[in-house]
Design an enzyme around this catalytic site. Structure first.
Site, short mmCIF file in Angstrom:
data_model
loop_
_atom_site.label_atom_id
_atom_site.label_comp_id
_atom_site.label_asym_id
_atom_site.label_seq_id
_atom_site.Cartn_x
_atom_site.Cartn_y
_atom_site.Cartn_z
N HIS A 1 -1.52 -4.84 10.06
CA HIS A 1 -2.67 -4.38 8.97
C HIS A 1 -3.69 -5.48 9.23
CE1 HIS A 1 -4.80 -4.00 5.35
NE2 HIS A 1 -4.16 -3.19 5.18
N GLU B 1 -5.94 3.36 10.47
CA GLU B 1 -6.57 2.87 9.23
C GLU B 1 -7.86 1.98 9.79
OE1 GLU B 1 -4.72 1.49 5.33
OE2 GLU B 1 -4.84 -0.42 6.66
P1 PGA Z 1 -7.14 1.39 0.44
O1 PGA Z 1 -5.99 0.42 1.42
O2 PGA Z 1 -6.45 2.47 0.44
O3 PGA Z 1 -7.37 0.43 -0.76
O4 PGA Z 1 -8.60 1.59 1.38
C1 PGA Z 1 -5.46 0.68 2.35
C2 PGA Z 1 -4.72 -0.35 3.19
O5 PGA Z 1 -5.63 -1.40 3.32
O6 PGA Z 1 -3.85 -0.19 3.66
#
Ligand code: PGA
Length: 255
Positions: free
Chosen positions: A96, A166
């Site tokens: 992450h 992401e």
């Molecule tokens: P968010 O976070 O949905 O608040 O953008 C996602 C994440 O960081 O896993």
């Protein structure tokens, strides 16, 4: 294929009472849910409060890369893959951007964590994504994150890997964040499958679930879930609001 919807609670909520309340409300919704696998990833200290079920799986937000060989040892502050399994955990998040940025996690450490998790039978959710919204740069960064994490992992573990695309600029807590578009996510998911094809071959590339994460809400969830080949969503902020999260799950059920 059932969609996988992951709730990344991050360092929330502030008390075990609130954590219980939130978990209970998700549990109520999931009882009626057939088409999705829901994974709750609370902070470590709340894991023992919850029992996984058919409807809700438990995930951890991190795991020690020092999980070998005994699953225990002189590693202050660390938690091994085996300890997580004993708490009913079946998924672990890794790579992450918050851990890469604030806690100095390198590709090498992430690769070792992946190995620690999957060799213990856990499913690893590997986050990849570029920091800046400079379109030409996307593929190279994502490719190097994938290669660094996966190249040394034996192919037999491919079935335990899930990729979450992401982009950091889309995470709701990033300044000026905006969700990505389903169109771009579609392109990136094809690109990710191509990189996996290079590493592990066609069968793995076709099977690996790819999720979207970054400012997912009930307003945009449907669009991402309808992208051809998407297997689900990684939800941060919206997973802390039971009503909002239930609307997202509702789309997952129908898509
Ligand atoms: P968010 O976070 O949905 O608040 O953008 C996602 C994440 O960081 O896993």
């Amino acid at each position: 294929m059932r969609k996988i919807i992951i709730a990344n609670w991050k360092m929330n909520p502030a008390s075990p009472q609130e954590a219980r309340r939130l978990f209970n409300s998700v549990q109520k919704i999931t009882r009626k849910l057939r088409g999705a696998e829901v994974v709750i990833m609370p902070p470590f200290v709340y894991l023992p409060l919850f029992n996984p079920s058919r409807a809700i799986k438990l995930g951890a937000q991190d795991v020690s890369f020092k999980s070998f060989p005994a699953g225990a040892g002189a590693y202050t502050g660390e938690i091994s893959a085996r300890m997580l399994k004993m708490l009913g955990v079946s998924y672990v998040l890794m790579g992450h951007s918050e851990r890469r940025e604030y806690f100095g996690e390198t590709d090498k450490i992430i690769g070792e964590k992946l190995n620690a998790a999957v060799s213990q039978g856990l499913k690893a959710v590997l986050c990849v994504g570029e920091k800046e919204k400079v379109k030409e740069a996307f593929p190279q960064i994502v490719k190097s994150e994938l290669k660094a994490a996966l190249t040394n992992l034996p192919r037999r573990y491919a079935a335990r890997i899930i990729i979450a695309y992401e982009p950091v600029w889309a995470i709701s807590t990033t300044k000026g964040a905006k969700p990505d578009t389903p169109g771009n996510f579609f392109e990136m998911s094809i690109f990710i499958r191509r990189v996996i094809l290079d590493i592990w071959g066609k069968a793995a590339a076709l099977k690996i679930p790819i999720l979207y994460g970054g400012s997912v809400t009930s307003k945009n969830a449907k669009g991402f879930l309808e992208v051809n080949g998407t297997q689900g969503l990684l939800v941060g902020g919206a997973s802390l609001r039971a009503e909002e999260f239930s609307k997202i799950l509702d789309f997952a059920k129908r898509s």
